[in-house]
Design a protein around this motif. Structure first.
Motif, mmCIF file in Angstrom:
data_model
loop_
_atom_site.group_PDB
_atom_site.id
_atom_site.type_symbol
_atom_site.label_atom_id
_atom_site.label_comp_id
_atom_site.label_asym_id
_atom_site.label_seq_id
_atom_site.Cartn_x
_atom_site.Cartn_y
_atom_site.Cartn_z
ATOM 1 N N ARG A 82 55.602 -10.736 83.134
ATOM 2 C CA ARG A 82 55.107 -9.779 83.884
ATOM 3 C C ARG A 82 54.164 -10.469 85.040
ATOM 4 N NH1 ARG A 82 58.721 -6.041 84.479
ATOM 5 N NH2 ARG A 82 59.823 -5.505 82.228
ATOM 6 N N SER A 142 49.992 -10.329 87.877
ATOM 7 C CA SER A 142 49.583 -9.011 87.675
ATOM 8 C C SER A 142 49.595 -8.379 89.168
ATOM 9 C CB SER A 142 48.327 -8.473 86.991
ATOM 10 O OG SER A 142 47.133 -9.258 87.622
ATOM 11 N N ILE A 143 49.394 -7.047 89.181
ATOM 12 C CA ILE A 143 49.531 -6.388 90.391
ATOM 13 C C ILE A 143 48.055 -6.102 91.058
ATOM 14 C CG2 ILE A 143 51.801 -4.955 90.064
ATOM 15 C CD1 ILE A 143 49.548 -2.677 89.883
ATOM 16 N N TRP A 144 47.117 -6.550 90.105
ATOM 17 C CA TRP A 144 45.916 -6.297 90.492
ATOM 18 C C TRP A 144 45.102 -7.125 91.743
ATOM 19 C CZ3 TRP A 144 45.680 -6.787 84.642
ATOM 20 C CH2 TRP A 144 45.973 -5.771 83.950
ATOM 21 N N CYS A 145 44.568 -6.668 92.314
ATOM 22 C CA CYS A 145 43.876 -7.467 93.723
ATOM 23 C C CYS A 145 43.223 -8.564 93.274
ATOM 24 C CB CYS A 145 43.279 -6.349 94.657
ATOM 25 S SG CYS A 145 43.947 -4.788 95.073
ATOM 26 N N CYS A 152 45.190 2.113 88.254
ATOM 27 C CA CYS A 152 45.246 0.648 88.283
ATOM 28 C C CYS A 152 45.135 0.204 86.775
ATOM 29 C CB CYS A 152 44.076 0.087 88.983
ATOM 30 S SG CYS A 152 44.461 0.306 90.929
ATOM 31 N N ARG A 186 48.110 -0.006 84.209
ATOM 32 C CA ARG A 186 48.959 -0.908 84.015
ATOM 33 C C ARG A 186 48.778 -1.814 83.038
ATOM 34 N NH1 ARG A 186 52.315 0.161 88.850
ATOM 35 N NH2 ARG A 186 53.756 -1.798 87.758
ATOM 36 N N TYR A 235 51.189 -5.034 80.397
ATOM 37 C CA TYR A 235 50.744 -6.529 80.291
ATOM 38 C C TYR A 235 50.334 -6.913 79.196
ATOM 39 C CZ TYR A 235 50.743 -6.123 85.634
ATOM 40 O OH TYR A 235 51.310 -5.968 86.854
ATOM 41 N N MET A 275 44.026 3.215 93.062
ATOM 42 C CA MET A 275 45.349 3.327 93.210
ATOM 43 C C MET A 275 46.161 4.121 94.276
ATOM 44 S SD MET A 275 48.668 3.012 90.497
ATOM 45 C CE MET A 275 48.519 1.049 90.209
ATOM 46 N N LYS A 279 44.534 -16.229 92.029
ATOM 47 C CA LYS A 279 44.581 -15.513 93.287
ATOM 48 C C LYS A 279 43.257 -15.798 93.921
ATOM 49 C CE LYS A 279 47.246 -11.482 91.392
ATOM 50 N NZ LYS A 279 46.929 -10.318 90.448
ATOM 51 N N LYS A 338 52.090 -18.168 96.622
ATOM 52 C CA LYS A 338 51.597 -16.896 97.223
ATOM 53 C C LYS A 338 50.583 -17.165 98.337
ATOM 54 C CE LYS A 338 53.198 -14.133 93.491
ATOM 55 N NZ LYS A 338 54.312 -13.297 93.754
ATOM 56 N N ASP A 377 43.158 -13.353 85.955
ATOM 57 C CA ASP A 377 44.713 -13.596 86.053
ATOM 58 C C ASP A 377 45.279 -14.401 85.029
ATOM 59 O OD1 ASP A 377 45.450 -11.920 88.344
ATOM 60 O OD2 ASP A 377 43.689 -13.149 89.234
#
Lengths: 295, 78
Positions: A25, A28-31, A65, A68, A72, A140, B14, B37, B62
């Motif tokens: 996964r 992650s989608i986190w900024c 957020c 999620r 994970y 989110m 990131k 990315k 991350d």
């Protein structure tokens, strides 16, 4: 690309938290600069340190957020409806009292839509470990004012500044009856790891608030820089005061962030009281429920 | 002889810069190279200074970096 950027083929070591993650996964989608990943990192390290049986763990998270997280971690995890992480976790705990149930969710999920469940789970002292990642905003959904947004900050629903008083979560849950209350920021990774480990040892409602940066919404709208600037801000402004009265630990936008372990006390938990009551009322007719076996 | 070694999973990074900022011995810097990315992952500029404390690994949101202790007697990882 410099050689050091390429994974070292002669180094067989793997990241110690890798066994606790669903690597397929990632990323992650986190900024970039978001602190939720750091809290998951500390949580995984607390699992390593406490040597807890992973088969006895269940992680429940709500929406947002932080919700999620359930997707994970390589644990039995459950991504529930908005605000209802604590009710689902309560059901898990009541059906299988041997389970260690962790609720991992954000401030909007736990204290706004799920606020009622939060105070009543603390009042009943249900044996849950609640980790609340507080990024001071509804992240989110686009940066609306949350119950935890400090006064005078700017959000998308309060473009002239927030005028509502904010919740002081440690004070709220202590008043409601939690047995373990701590607050750390994402800067305090070692203290947070230790604190999560201590919460595993407690029987009863444990609440750990983690202040986390939201560079995309909170920091950007308030011109507070990026995630790294937020971490430097936490480093500069946070003050460790273990045992501080929780009524004095409210958050302001630029003021001091009081962190530490505020409450560590003993109270009989919900199931202990329930058994005692039934044993007293029913006497010999009370039969402890049979152990549930999942096959 | 360094006491530790940093490993970086470049594709997960990131470029938040937490590891670069909070490394106690300033081993890391953000590189000019890109990952797929489009972020600039960190690279090791002072490998000899690494103590293997794994603070970079604790801060990484991350799970892209970690450090391991090096056993000087064996010249490899502990």
């Amino acid at each position: 690309m410099p050689d050091s950027l390429i994974n070292d083929p002669v180094n067989p070591a793997v990241n110690p938290v890798e066994p606790f993650l669903r690597s397929d996964r990632m990323p992650s989608i986190w900024c970039p600069g978001c602190g939720i990943g750091t809290t998951v990192n500390s949580f995984a390290r607390a699992l390593i340190d406490s040597k807890i049986d992973l088969q006895s763990l269940a992680l429940v998270s709500g929406i947002g957020c932080t919700g999620r997280v359930a997707g994970y971690v390589k644990l039995d995890s459950f991504h529930t409806t908005h605000g209802r992480a604590i009710p689902f976790a309560t059901g898990l705990k009541l059906a299988n009292p041997k389970l260690n149930v962790i609720v991992y969710s954000g401030d909007g999920d736990l204290s706004a839509i799920g606020g009622n469940h939060l105070i009543h789970a603390a009042r009943r002292n249900i044996d849950l470990k609640v980790i609340c990642v507080n990024n001071l905003i509804y992240a989110m959904t686009g940066g609306q004012t949350a119950p935890t947004t400090p006064e005078h900050s700017t959000t998308s629903t309060n473009p002239y500044g927030v005028f509502e008083p904010a919740f002081n979560l440690p004070h709220l849950v202590e008043a409601a009856g939690a047995v373990y209350v701590a607050r750390w920021t994402t800067f305090h990774v070692r203290q947070l790891t230790r604190s999560i480990g201590e919460a595993f040892q407690k029987k009863g409602f444990s609440f750990i608030e983690v202040i986390s940066p939201c560079p995309t919404l909170y920091q950007r709208r308030n011109k507070m820089g990026d995630g790294l600037d937020a971490m430097k801000f936490y480093k500069e402004k946070s003050k460790v005061r273990n045992g501080a009265p929780t009524s004095e630990v409210g958050l302001t936008m630029t003021g001091e962030i009081v962190v530490g372990k505020f409450v560590d006390r003993e109270r009989p938990d919900y199931q202990t009281l329930m058994r005692a009551q039934y044993a007293e009322s029913l006497g010999e007719r009370f039969v402890e429920q049979a152990e549930m076996v999942c096959s | 002889m360094p006491k530790g070694r940093v490993s970086i999973v470049v594709e997960r990074c990131k470029a938040c810069g937490f590891c670069v900022e909070f490394c106690p011995t300033h081993v890391l810097a953000l590189s000019s190279a890109f990952n797929s990315k489009g972020y600039h992952p960190p690279h090791v500029v002072h490998p000899e200074k690494c103590s293997g404390c794994d603070l970079c690994g604790m801060y990484c949101p991350d799970f892209a970096i970690f450090a391991t202790k090096v056993d000087p007697a064996k010249g490899g990882d502990k």
